[in-house]
Design an enzyme around this catalytic site. Structure first.
Site: not given
Ligand code: THU
Length: 129
Positions: A43-44, A53, A55, A86, A89
């Site tokens: 969710i950005e 993220c 996870e 990341c 997470c």
């Molecule tokens: N992101 C995740 O949702 N999970 C990951 O394991 C790596 C990164 C998302 C965060 C952001 O919205 C986009 O991927 C780019 O980094």
């Protein structure tokens, strides 16, 4: 439940990703000890920095629904190289999920499996407080 079912759930969750800024959509599916699946997507938002993220969304949804023990998580992105969780997470998954099996996949195939303890060596956690 099979690993492929868990991965399929992560692929479906990925469709809901809010990734207007990076364009990088991620889905996650967390298996509870009772065999339920709780999914999440990234969710950005316009602040960028408040992005969450997939996870952590899955883990926070699961905790909020009362789940307390977990076995596996599948993480899916549409890339050839797998997308590992990341650092933030890894920390949250470790604290609430322990040594999860972490399955990495893309839209077509299962790319690998890791134990969370190997992804987060020497963790800081409640035992050190
Ligand atoms: N992101 C995740 O949702 N999970 C990951 O394991 C790596 C990164 C998302 C965060 C952001 O919205 C986009 O991927 C780019 O980094």
């Amino acid at each position: 439940m099979s690993v492929s079912e868990l991965i399929a759930a992560a692929r479906r969750a990925r469709r809901h990703a809010q990734a207007a800024y990076s364009g990088f959509k991620v889905g996650a599916a967390l298996e509870t000890a009772g065999g339920a699946i709780v999914t999440g997507c990234n969710i950005e938002n316009a602040t960028y920095g408040l992005t969450v993220c997939a996870e952590r969304v899955a883990m926070f949804k699961a905790l909020s629904d009362g789940h307390r023990a977990f076995t596996r998580i599948a993480i899916v992105a549409d890339t050839d190289s797998p997308t590992p969780p990341c650092g933030a997470c890894r920390q949250i998954l470790w604290e609430f999920g322990g040594n999860l099996e972490v399955h990495l996949a893309n839209m077509h195939e299962h790319k690998g499996v890791h134990q969370l303890k190997d992804l987060l060596p020497l963790p800081f956690d409640a035992r050190l407080l």
